[in-house]
Enzyme design. Structure first.
Site, PDB file in Angstrom:
ATOM      1  N   LYS A 184       0.869  -1.181   0.000  1.00  0.00           N
ATOM      2  CA  LYS A 184       0.000   0.000   0.000  1.00  0.00           C
ATOM      3  C   LYS A 184       0.904   1.229   0.000  1.00  0.00           C
ATOM      4  O   LYS A 184       1.482   1.607   1.012  1.00  0.00           O
ATOM      5  CB  LYS A 184      -0.893   0.018   1.250  1.00  0.00           C
ATOM      6  CG  LYS A 184      -1.857   1.192   1.264  1.00  0.00           C
ATOM      7  CD  LYS A 184      -1.702   1.980   2.546  1.00  0.00           C
ATOM      8  CE  LYS A 184      -2.417   3.290   2.559  1.00  0.00           C
ATOM      9  NZ  LYS A 184      -1.832   4.311   1.671  1.00  0.00           N
ATOM     10  N   GLY A 237       6.455   5.027   8.324  1.00  0.00           N
ATOM     11  CA  GLY A 237       5.597   6.206   8.429  1.00  0.00           C
ATOM     12  C   GLY A 237       5.756   6.852   9.787  1.00  0.00           C
ATOM     13  O   GLY A 237       6.751   6.639  10.482  1.00  0.00           O
ATOM     14  N   SER A 238       4.755   7.622  10.159  1.00  0.00           N
ATOM     15  CA  SER A 238       4.851   8.406  11.396  1.00  0.00           C
ATOM     16  C   SER A 238       4.646   7.520  12.632  1.00  0.00           C
ATOM     17  O   SER A 238       4.009   6.459  12.551  1.00  0.00           O
ATOM     18  CB  SER A 238       3.794   9.506  11.380  1.00  0.00           C
ATOM     19  OG  SER A 238       2.510   8.914  11.327  1.00  0.00           O
ATOM     20  N   THR A 239       5.139   8.006  13.750  1.00  0.00           N
ATOM     21  CA  THR A 239       4.993   7.259  15.002  1.00  0.00           C
ATOM     22  C   THR A 239       3.522   7.089  15.405  1.00  0.00           C
ATOM     23  O   THR A 239       3.122   5.974  15.785  1.00  0.00           O
ATOM     24  CB  THR A 239       5.819   7.947  16.111  1.00  0.00           C
ATOM     25  OG1 THR A 239       7.199   7.856  15.722  1.00  0.00           O
ATOM     26  CG2 THR A 239       5.623   7.303  17.464  1.00  0.00           C
ATOM     27  N   GLY A 242       2.157   4.370  13.342  1.00  0.00           N
ATOM     28  CA  GLY A 242       2.823   3.126  13.741  1.00  0.00           C
ATOM     29  C   GLY A 242       2.157   2.509  14.967  1.00  0.00           C
ATOM     30  O   GLY A 242       1.978   1.285  15.053  1.00  0.00           O
ATOM     31  N   GLU A 260       9.117   1.215  11.112  1.00  0.00           N
ATOM     32  CA  GLU A 260      10.172   2.214  10.881  1.00  0.00           C
ATOM     33  C   GLU A 260       9.480   3.571  10.921  1.00  0.00           C
ATOM     34  O   GLU A 260       8.830   3.963   9.968  1.00  0.00           O
ATOM     35  CB  GLU A 260      10.860   1.981   9.530  1.00  0.00           C
ATOM     36  CG  GLU A 260      11.418   0.570   9.335  1.00  0.00           C
ATOM     37  CD  GLU A 260      12.611   0.259  10.231  1.00  0.00           C
ATOM     38  OE1 GLU A 260      13.306   1.196  10.655  1.00  0.00           O
ATOM     39  OE2 GLU A 260      12.836  -0.941  10.511  1.00  0.00           O
ATOM     40  N   CYS A 295      13.449  10.691   7.287  1.00  0.00           N
ATOM     41  CA  CYS A 295      13.277  10.224   8.671  1.00  0.00           C
ATOM     42  C   CYS A 295      14.555  10.402   9.486  1.00  0.00           C
ATOM     43  O   CYS A 295      14.512  10.784  10.655  1.00  0.00           O
ATOM     44  CB  CYS A 295      12.870   8.762   8.681  1.00  0.00           C
ATOM     45  SG  CYS A 295      14.037   7.703   7.816  1.00  0.00           S
ATOM     46  N   GLU A 394       9.325  15.816  15.782  1.00  0.00           N
ATOM     47  CA  GLU A 394       9.651  15.685  14.365  1.00  0.00           C
ATOM     48  C   GLU A 394       8.872  16.733  13.577  1.00  0.00           C
ATOM     49  O   GLU A 394       7.649  16.811  13.680  1.00  0.00           O
ATOM     50  CB  GLU A 394       9.281  14.280  13.870  1.00  0.00           C
ATOM     51  CG  GLU A 394       9.709  14.078  12.436  1.00  0.00           C
ATOM     52  CD  GLU A 394       9.398  12.674  11.903  1.00  0.00           C
ATOM     53  OE1 GLU A 394       8.246  12.245  12.034  1.00  0.00           O
ATOM     54  OE2 GLU A 394      10.323  12.046  11.362  1.00  0.00           O
TER      55      GLU A 394
HETATM   56  P1  NAD Z   1       2.007   8.494   7.754  1.00  0.00           P
HETATM   57  O1  NAD Z   1       2.170   7.768   9.028  1.00  0.00           O
HETATM   58  O2  NAD Z   1       1.025   9.588   7.688  1.00  0.00           O
HETATM   59  O3  NAD Z   1       1.579   7.480   6.582  1.00  0.00           O
HETATM   60  C1  NAD Z   1       2.357   6.344   6.270  1.00  0.00           C
HETATM   61  C2  NAD Z   1       1.483   5.331   5.557  1.00  0.00           C
HETATM   62  O4  NAD Z   1       0.502   4.851   6.493  1.00  0.00           O
HETATM   63  C3  NAD Z   1       0.706   5.899   4.364  1.00  0.00           C
HETATM   64  O5  NAD Z   1       0.690   4.938   3.332  1.00  0.00           O
HETATM   65  C4  NAD Z   1      -0.678   6.117   4.948  1.00  0.00           C
HETATM   66  O6  NAD Z   1      -1.706   6.097   3.995  1.00  0.00           O
HETATM   67  C5  NAD Z   1      -0.791   4.942   5.900  1.00  0.00           C
HETATM   68  N1  NAD Z   1      -1.783   5.095   6.972  1.00  0.00           N
HETATM   69  C6  NAD Z   1      -2.299   6.235   7.476  1.00  0.00           C
HETATM   70  N2  NAD Z   1      -3.178   5.941   8.468  1.00  0.00           N
HETATM   71  C7  NAD Z   1      -3.214   4.595   8.585  1.00  0.00           C
HETATM   72  C8  NAD Z   1      -3.907   3.686   9.439  1.00  0.00           C
HETATM   73  N3  NAD Z   1      -4.771   4.104  10.368  1.00  0.00           N
HETATM   74  N4  NAD Z   1      -3.656   2.366   9.299  1.00  0.00           N
HETATM   75  C9  NAD Z   1      -2.789   1.910   8.379  1.00  0.00           C
HETATM   76  N5  NAD Z   1      -2.121   2.726   7.534  1.00  0.00           N
HETATM   77  C10 NAD Z   1      -2.317   4.049   7.634  1.00  0.00           C
HETATM   78  O7  NAD Z   1       3.475   8.960   7.335  1.00  0.00           O
HETATM   79  P2  NAD Z   1       3.892   9.827   6.080  1.00  0.00           P
HETATM   80  O8  NAD Z   1       3.419  11.222   6.282  1.00  0.00           O
HETATM   81  O9  NAD Z   1       3.511   9.107   4.837  1.00  0.00           O
HETATM   82  O10 NAD Z   1       5.492   9.774   6.161  1.00  0.00           O
HETATM   83  C11 NAD Z   1       6.240  10.589   7.010  1.00  0.00           C
HETATM   84  C12 NAD Z   1       6.680   9.824   8.230  1.00  0.00           C
HETATM   85  O11 NAD Z   1       7.371   8.649   7.844  1.00  0.00           O
HETATM   86  C13 NAD Z   1       7.650  10.593   9.098  1.00  0.00           C
HETATM   87  O12 NAD Z   1       7.273  10.465  10.443  1.00  0.00           O
HETATM   88  C14 NAD Z   1       8.984   9.898   8.848  1.00  0.00           C
HETATM   89  O13 NAD Z   1       9.919  10.021   9.878  1.00  0.00           O
HETATM   90  C15 NAD Z   1       8.555   8.502   8.637  1.00  0.00           C
HETATM   91  N6  NAD Z   1       9.572   7.722   7.926  1.00  0.00           N
HETATM   92  C16 NAD Z   1      10.332   6.835   8.630  1.00  0.00           C
HETATM   93  C17 NAD Z   1      11.350   6.121   7.994  1.00  0.00           C
HETATM   94  C18 NAD Z   1      12.213   5.136   8.757  1.00  0.00           C
HETATM   95  O14 NAD Z   1      12.912   4.339   8.126  1.00  0.00           O
HETATM   96  N7  NAD Z   1      12.207   5.155  10.066  1.00  0.00           N
HETATM   97  C19 NAD Z   1      11.582   6.312   6.632  1.00  0.00           C
HETATM   98  C20 NAD Z   1      10.786   7.221   5.942  1.00  0.00           C
HETATM   99  C21 NAD Z   1       9.775   7.921   6.599  1.00  0.00           C
END
Ligand code: NAD
Length: 494
Positions: A184, A237-239, A242, A260, A295, A394
C-alpha cells in the site's frame, strides 16, 4: 518543459494491481492529488476499500500457499529479482520523475532515488541463495535443525517521502525471503509503486506475488493491518500511525510487525579541530535534501559552545545557497514540500519555535516570490533550549535547531532526550571521543560522515530503531530475515 519532465507520466490509472493486472477499485470516494510545485490538481483516483484489500490479500495468499514463489528454486527467485533490479535501473529516470511530480523530491537528488533502489534490490536478490539456517549441537541419537522460512503474506505500508525507494525497501527483502506481498503506497505518491509492480511481472515474478492497492490510510492501510490473512505488516511512516498498526495487529491475528517510524536525529559537533567546512556542508545536506523530509535527517545540532557562532555562520551561508525550483528540473536542489498540509505543519513549527524564544538565523515563513507551490525556506534556529518542541518533535521539513553544550556528558544527555532513536552523527577529531560518545547514544551512529560510508556500509548494514522510532531490522541480511521465522525440525534417529 524540459526533456525529463515529459517522462513523468502517471500509469494508465491509479487502480489496484492484483494478480498481475489492473482491476477497478470498489470504492465510492475519490482522492485528488495536487502538484506540490504549482498547487494545482494533478489527477484523481478512488480512495480504495476493504474489498480491494480482500481481493489483493486473497491473491497473495493463493500465490503463497501454492508455492509458486515460496517453494520455487532459489536460483529462479534470484534470477527474476536480478532481472527486476535491471528493469528498475532502466526505468529509474521515469520512476524518479513520477515521484518528483507527485511529492516534490528533486530529480537531481541521488539520495534514496530509483537507481539506489535498484542497487538495494540487487543486494537482496544476490542474498537469496546465500541465506542459511543452523544445525544445533545435539546428542548422538538426534539431529536438530533450524531453517528460516518465509512468514507468508506481507502487508507493506509505505510513506511518501521516497516513494519508490521505501516501496522497495520493503518489497525487496520480503520477496527475497520468499513471501508474497500486498503493497500500500502513500496516497500522495502511488504511481511509482504501480510502475514497480508492472516491472516485477515483466521481470518474471509470478502473478499474485506482488500486488499493490493504492488508497488512503483509513480505507486501505487500516483493513490491511487488521486483516486476518496477513502474516506480517511492515510499516514506514509516522509514530502515531505506527502505534495504530501495532494496535491493529493485536486486535486481529497477532501478526508480526516491523515499524520504521519518525526521528529527531542529533548532529553532535566537538570543537577539537574538526574541519568546519566539511561538517557544515554535511549537516546542511542532511537537513536540506528532500526539503528535510527524511526520517533520519540531522534535524538538531548539538555544538560545543566555543564553535557555535562559526558553525552557525557556515550553516547560514549554505542555507541561502540552494537552487529553488521545479523538482523536475535537473538544476533544482531544493523543491517544494509534498503537500499543503505539510506546508501548514512546517510553518506552524517555525512560528512555534519563534514564540518559544529560539533565535531565527535565516529562513522563516515568508514565501518565496514567484513560487506558488508548497515552498518553505531553509530555516535555521539558534539558542534553542533542548526542551523546546523544535528540538524534540519531528517537523519533517527543512528546519534545523542548534543548541550548544559544554561537556560531552551534556551532549549525550541532550542527544538522548527525545522519544526517538533513529540515528545520530558525531563530528570530532578524536576517535576516542567519537567512540565513547557513540556507545552512549541510543541509536545507529555515524562518526565523521554524513551518511554511512565505506564498503559494506550501504546495503549490508542493518538499522534497528530504538524508542518511538519503531523496531525491527531493516537492511542487510538481518533485514531480509525480518521477513522470515525460524522453524525447528528435530529428528530422533536412534
Ligand atoms: P504516515 O504515518 O502519515 O503514513 C504512512 C502510511 O501509512 C501511508 O501509506 C498512509 O496512507 C498509511 N496510513 C495512514 N493511516 C493509517 C492507518 N490508520 N492504518 C494503516 N495505515 C495508515 O506517514 P507519512 O506522512 O507518509 O510519512 C512521514 C513519516 O514517515 C515521518 O514520520 C517519517 O519520519 C517517517 N519515515 C520513517 C522512515 C524510517 O525508516 N524510520 C523512513 C521514511 C519515513
Amino acid at each position: 518543459m524540459h526533456e525529463v519532465a515529459t517522462k513523468a507520466e502517471v500509469p494508465s490509472a491509479i487502480r489496484p494491481f492484483i494478480n498481475g493486472r489492473f482491476e477497478d477499485s470498489r470504492s465510492a470516494s475519490q482522492v485528488v492529488n495536487y502538484s506540490p510545485y504549482t498547487g494545482t490538481a494533478l489527477y484523481s483516483f478512488l480512495a480504495g476499500s476493504t474489498d480491494d484489500v480482500d481481493r489483493a490479500v486473497t491473491a497473495a495468499r493463493v500465490a503463497f500457499d501454492d508455492g509458486r514463489w515460496s517453494e520455487a528454486p532459489p536460483s529462479f527467485r534470484q534470477r527474476v529479482l536480478l532481472r527486476f533490479a535491471d528493469l528498475v535501473e532502466r526505468h529509474a529516470v521515469e520512476l524518479d520523475c513520477m515521484d518528483a511530480r507527485e511529492m516534490g523530491k528533486p530529480v537531481s537528488v541521488a539520495f534514496c532515488n530509483s537507481a539506489m533502489s535498484a542497487a538495494f534490490l540487487r543486494f537482496c536478490a544476490e542474498a537469496v541463495d546465500k541465506m542459511s539456517g543452523d544445525v544445533l549441537v545435539s546428542d548422538v541419537k538426534s539431529y536438530i535443525s533450524q531453517r528460516r522460512v518465509p512468514c507468508g503474506v506481507v502487508g507493506a505500508i509505505a510513506s511518501w517521502n521516497f516513494p519508490a525507494f521505501v516501496a522497495l525497501l520493503k518489497v525487496a527483502p520480503a520477496l527475497a525471503a520468499g513471501n508474497t506481498v500486498v503493497l500500500k503506497p502513500s496516497e500522495i505518491s502511488p504511481s511509482s509503486a504501480l510502475q514497480l509492480a508492472q516491472l516485477a511481472v515483466e521481470a518474471g515474478i509470478p502473478e499474485g506475488v506482488l500486488n499493490v492497492v493504492p488508497g488512503i490510510g483509513a480505507d486501505v492501510g487500516k483493513p490491511l493491518s487488521l486483516h486476518g490473512d496477513v502474516d506480517l505488516i511492515s510499516f514506514t511512516g509516522s509514530t502515531p500511525v505506527g502505534k495504530q498498526i501495532l494496535a491493529a495487529a493485536g486486535q486481529s491475528n497477532l501478526k508480526r510487525v516491523v515499524l520504521e517510524c519518525g526521528g529527531k536525529s542529533p548532529q553532535i559537533v566537538f570543537d577539537d579541530g574538526v574541519r568546519l567546512e566539511v561538517v557544515a556542508s554535511a549537516i546542511a545536506a542532511s537537513i536540506l535534501r528532500n526539503q528535510g523530509q527524511v526520517c533520519s535527517a540531522g534535524t538538531r545540532v548539538l555544538v560545543q559552545k566555543s564553535l557555535e557562532r562559526r558553525l552557525l555562520d557556515a550553516l547560514a551561508a549554505r542555507f541561502q545557497d540552494v537552487k529553488v525550483g521545479d523538482p523536475l528540473d535537473p538544476q533544482t536542489t531544493f523543491g517544494p514540500l509534498a503537500t499543503r498540509s505539510q506546508l501548514v505543519r512546517v510553518k506552524g513549527a517555525i512560528e512555534e519555535a519563534m514564540s518559544a524564544g529560539a533565535t531565527l538565523e535565516v529562513g522563516g515563513t515568508e514565501p518565496y516570490p514567484h513560487h506558488d507551490g508548497y515552498f518553505v525556506r531553509p530555516t535555521l534556529f539558534s539558542k534553542v533550549d533542548h526542551r523546546m518542541p523544535v528540538a524534540r518533535e519531528e517537523i519533517f521539513g527543512p528546519v534545523l535547531a542548534v543548541t550548544s553544550f559544554d561537556s560531552a556528558a551534556d551532549a549525550v544527555r541532550m542527544a538522548n532526550s527525545t522519544d526517538f532513536g533513529l540515528s545520530a552523527t558525531i563530528w570530532t577529531k578524536q576517535l576516542q571521543t567519537g567512540l565513547s560518545v557513540a556507545k552512549k547514544v541510543r541509536c545507529t551512529v555515524s562518526v565523521n560522515t554524513g551518511e554511512y560510508s565505506g564498503e559494506g556500509a550501504r546495503f549490508a548494514s542493518t538499522s534497528e530503531p530504538a524508542g518511538q522510532s519503531g523496531f525491527g531490522a531493516e537492511g542487510g541480511i538481518a533485514g531480509i530475515q525480518s521477513y522470515q521465522r525460524r522453524q525447528t525440525i528435530s529428528i530422533f534417529h536412534g
